[in-house]
Structure formats: C-alpha cells, structure tokens
Design a protein around this motif. Sequence first.
Motif, PDB file in Angstrom:
ATOM      1  N   ASN A  58       0.952  -1.155   0.041  1.00  0.00           N
ATOM      2  CA  ASN A  58       0.017   0.103  -0.079  1.00  0.00           C
ATOM      3  C   ASN A  58       0.993   1.079  -0.066  1.00  0.00           C
ATOM      4  O   ASN A  58       0.727   2.103  -0.584  1.00  0.00           O
ATOM      5  CB  ASN A  58      -0.960   0.070   1.159  1.00  0.00           C
ATOM      6  N   ARG A  61       2.222   1.763  -3.392  1.00  0.00           N
ATOM      7  CA  ARG A  61       1.197   2.123  -4.283  1.00  0.00           C
ATOM      8  C   ARG A  61       0.763   3.705  -4.058  1.00  0.00           C
ATOM      9  O   ARG A  61       0.709   4.449  -4.963  1.00  0.00           O
ATOM     10  CB  ARG A  61      -0.208   1.527  -3.750  1.00  0.00           C
ATOM     11  N   GLU A  62       0.841   3.904  -2.784  1.00  0.00           N
ATOM     12  CA  GLU A  62       0.607   5.621  -2.462  1.00  0.00           C
ATOM     13  C   GLU A  62       1.743   6.329  -3.160  1.00  0.00           C
ATOM     14  O   GLU A  62       1.385   7.375  -3.579  1.00  0.00           O
ATOM     15  CB  GLU A  62       0.317   5.778  -0.830  1.00  0.00           C
ATOM     16  N   GLN A  64       3.605   5.801  -5.747  1.00  0.00           N
ATOM     17  CA  GLN A  64       3.263   5.800  -7.242  1.00  0.00           C
ATOM     18  C   GLN A  64       1.983   6.638  -7.661  1.00  0.00           C
ATOM     19  O   GLN A  64       2.332   7.403  -8.503  1.00  0.00           O
ATOM     20  CB  GLN A  64       3.267   4.293  -7.611  1.00  0.00           C
ATOM     21  N   SER A  65       1.093   6.633  -6.826  1.00  0.00           N
ATOM     22  CA  SER A  65       0.121   7.403  -7.393  1.00  0.00           C
ATOM     23  C   SER A  65       0.156   8.812  -7.103  1.00  0.00           C
ATOM     24  O   SER A  65      -0.609   9.789  -7.481  1.00  0.00           O
ATOM     25  CB  SER A  65      -1.266   6.908  -6.566  1.00  0.00           C
ATOM     26  N   HIS A  66       1.288   9.330  -6.264  1.00  0.00           N
ATOM     27  CA  HIS A  66       1.402  10.640  -6.062  1.00  0.00           C
ATOM     28  C   HIS A  66       2.744  10.954  -6.918  1.00  0.00           C
ATOM     29  O   HIS A  66       3.474  11.907  -6.665  1.00  0.00           O
ATOM     30  CB  HIS A  66       1.933  10.939  -4.704  1.00  0.00           C
TER      31      HIS A  66
END
Length: 287
Positions: A58, A61-62, A64-66
């Motif tokens: 997680n 992923r966080e 990467q999503s930023h």
Amino acid sequence: MEIFGDIKTLDNLPLTKKLLMSDPKYYEVSYAINVHMLDDKGDLKSVNQSDALRQWLNLKREFQSHGLEVEVVPAKPGLPDLVFTANQSLSLPGGKVLLSKMKSSQRAPEVKVLQTWYEENGINNFYQMKNTFESMGDLIWHPGKRLYWGGYGFRTEKSALEEMHKVTKIPIIGLKLQMEEFYHLDTCFSILDHESVAYYPKAFDDETNAYIKNWFKNLITLDEDEALLNFAGNCYCPDGKNVFLQSGSEKFEKTLRNFGFNPVAVETSEFIKGGGSVFCMKLPLFF
Ligand code: ARG
C-alpha cells in the motif's frame, strides 16, 4: 552540534522523484538493536507477515499514485531489516553512491546486497564509508538545496558526517541526538519544505533547539505520543505538498493542513515494531 562546510551560500539541487524500496518478504523482528523492537516484557515484538506485506504494498502504491517512481531491491533471507532502505547506501546527485558502515553486525551484510543491486543497474561509482554511517537514517536532505542535516550520537558517528562532507563537498549541519527512542535523526526531524520542519524538541539539546528555531520559519513541534508511538517524525514530504505519514496522528495531521500540506496517512504499524516507518522504508535515488 557541529557544522561541516560552508552554509552561507547553498547551491540548488532539484527534487528527485525516484525512490528505492526493498521487498519485505523476510521482514521480521528477530533481534533487538533499538528500543522499539522489544515489548513491555522485554520480548521481541512479533510481526504479522501478511499485514506487513499488505502495508508495504500500500505504501508503494501511495508513492506511485503521487507521481513517484519506485524501484525494488529483492528480499534476502536472514536480513529482515533490509526493508529499511534509508540506511544501507546514499545515492548522490551525479550518480556516486556512498556505502554505509552499519553499526550492528546483524545489519552489516545488507550493504553488499545494495551494492550488487546498484551494479546490476549500471552504477559503479562507490565510496565505502570508514566511520559508522547509516545514511538517511541520520541524514535529512534540505529540499532543493545542496545541504544535509545530519544526526549523530546513537548510530552515525560525528566523524562520519565529517568524512561524508570531505568526500562529497556537500555541507552538513550535524545535530546531536540525546534520546534512545529517537536513535536516528529521521525518527524526530522531518524537513517538509525549505522553510518548514516537523520535529520533537526533547530529542535535541538546548543549543540545537535554538539553532533549529532560528533556521526555519515554520516550526511544527510533534506531540509526544504521536512522535514516540506513531513515528510522526518519520514522515516524508517529497514535493513540498504531500506528507506521507503513519496514520493516527490527528494533531499532526491537523497542523499539517493548517500549514497548507496534504497529509497522506498510511499504515506502517508492522514496521514500527522494527523501529521504522515511512521515511526509513525508502531511499531517494539520483540517477
Ligand atoms: N531495525 C532497524 C534498525 O534498528 C530499523 C531502521 C529504521 N530506519 C531508519 N531510517 N530510522 O536499524
């Protein structure tokens, strides 16, 4: 405290968007080299492997999503703390890599694993540190500038900050740490942008506190429980806006919002059992 180099004129250094993490497959608490790794009875804390993996995925992923790019070092059996990639090496602008000299024998072999990973990725310009040095556990980069804030006293030696300055020519402001709970600088001091810092004052002596107060315009002092139990000081702000932090630090999150930051709360409780959170679980790469 001690300052190495000239800090009157600081060159600019662009922010990096590339991070290095390490697969948590063999992460556990199998020895105690900091006070967080033991419970109240003095036993090693027990890690839930599947929760740890979920939390790590997680966090990745966080990031990467930023807009951050994440590279991953494969796990190695017997090296549970490899997951804390802030410590084994330091990637410098220009491609040079400093290899740490870990304080504990348990973590010493991790350095070679990182060296091999760099070699496989085309990096061959290494410098092996001679004094005890745990890289970004004890080095906080001053965002946008060629300057580091360094910690010493528990892990990294003051002489290592001097050695690093000699090798890199980058100035370092060395801060002495004085509480064993905050054994690395990144557990109690986080620079959010060039004028804002979040820190736990009791982790530093009076002289150091005065220096910090004088330097930064925005001073966010962390609540004791949030700093100690929730590793609030181990947050990470890669872009002057988003602040990744362990969830549950309500007071800190509120203050961050008041200063215009965007808190991104994540769960890293399994890693806090090992003595680290968000900031420890990644290393910014400059190549
Ligand atoms: N168990 C690890 C150690 O004590 C945790 C390292 C956390 N890393 C950090 N950058 N603070 O070395």
